[in-house]
Write an enzyme that holds these catalytic residues in place. Structure first.
Site, mmCIF file in Angstrom:
data_model
loop_
_atom_site.group_PDB
_atom_site.id
_atom_site.type_symbol
_atom_site.label_atom_id
_atom_site.label_comp_id
_atom_site.label_asym_id
_atom_site.label_seq_id
_atom_site.Cartn_x
_atom_site.Cartn_y
_atom_site.Cartn_z
ATOM 1 N N GLU A 199 -13.213 -1.331 -4.151
ATOM 2 C CA GLU A 199 -12.378 -0.249 -3.242
ATOM 3 C C GLU A 199 -12.991 -0.115 -1.996
ATOM 4 O OE1 GLU A 199 -10.925 3.274 -5.294
ATOM 5 O OE2 GLU A 199 -11.850 2.417 -7.264
ATOM 6 N N HIS B 121 -12.666 6.020 8.911
ATOM 7 C CA HIS B 121 -11.642 6.181 9.976
ATOM 8 C C HIS B 121 -10.397 6.773 9.775
ATOM 9 C CE1 HIS B 121 -9.872 5.507 14.043
ATOM 10 N NE2 HIS B 121 -8.936 5.212 13.664
ATOM 11 N N TYR C 255 -1.216 -1.538 3.471
ATOM 12 C CA TYR C 255 -1.253 -2.627 2.359
ATOM 13 C C TYR C 255 -0.829 -3.886 2.947
ATOM 14 C CZ TYR C 255 -1.463 1.312 -0.921
ATOM 15 O OH TYR C 255 -1.782 2.503 -1.562
ATOM 16 N N PHE D 184 -19.235 11.635 -13.406
ATOM 17 C CA PHE D 184 -19.489 13.029 -13.124
ATOM 18 C C PHE D 184 -18.600 13.815 -14.029
ATOM 19 C CE2 PHE D 184 -20.154 10.534 -9.104
ATOM 20 C CZ PHE D 184 -21.578 10.964 -8.745
#
Ligand code: ADP
Ligand code: RBF
Ligand code: MG
Length: 150
Positions: free
Chosen positions: A83, A88, A95, A113
């Protein structure tokens, strides 16, 4: 010889942006452009899961990026996913567009986490590291790499 990810860096990849698992990276404030399984399978097996940074090219423009390579529990830990978050703000999704990336450096392992806030903090920190390090002369030079610009 024990190879590690470092031995493969800089790592050059390009592929189509596919739809991910809709676990909502966008709601984390960090949309991630996912690359297809076929692309992920081209990673050397020694390429470690974790967080990396580098440069990306989308529609002839170059962006800083952070990338997470991790195991997808939906595939019972048999499939890695890739990923990429581009540093920006885009008005639209992209896609099916071709994304080219140069992976330059490993930041940290993928961690578990206790809360979503801690994950978001870690991602923000990764982004700061990427922003800063990519301005170093030995990193900025890859922005001009023919792989991204041809
Ligand atoms: P998915 O689960 O389909 O990957 P995300 O919530 O991760 O969904 O959103 C990813 C999509 O958001 C990307 O495929 C891309 O089209 C779009 N997007 C918009 N801005 C960015 C960005 N800065 N970095 C990466 N993807 C972005
Ligand atoms: N997921 C984790 O479970 N642990 C992490 O340490 C972690 N770090 C990430 C760092 C960056 C820069 C990015 C873009 C993603 C990271 N993720 C991590 C993946 C994140 O959980 C994922 O994008 C969402 O679950 C949506 O699929
Ligand atoms: Mg995604």
């Amino acid at each position: 010889m024990n190879m590690t990810s470092k031995d493969y860096l800089p790592f050059y990849v390009s592929g189509k942006v596919v739809s991910g698992f809709c676990r909502g990276s966008k709601s984390l404030g960090c949309p991630t452009a996912n690359l297809s399984e076929e692309i992920v399978e081209t990673l050397p097996i020694e390429f470690e899961t974790g967080i990396y940074f580098g440069w990306a090219c989308l529609e002839r423009k170059i962006y800083k990026m952070v990338m997470s390579i991790g195991w997808n529990p939906f595939y019972k830990n048999e499939k890695k996913s890739m990923e990429i978050h581009l540093l920006h703000k885009f008005e639209d999704d992209f896609y099916n567009k071709i994304l080219k990336i140069i992976v330059l450096r490993y930041i940290r392992p993928e961690l578990n986490f206790n809360s979503i806030d801690d994950l978001i903090k870690a991602i923000k920190n990764d982004i700061e590291i990427a922003k800063r390090c990519l301005d170093e002369s030995n990193m900025i030079k890859y922005k001009e790499d023919p792989f991204l610009n041809s």
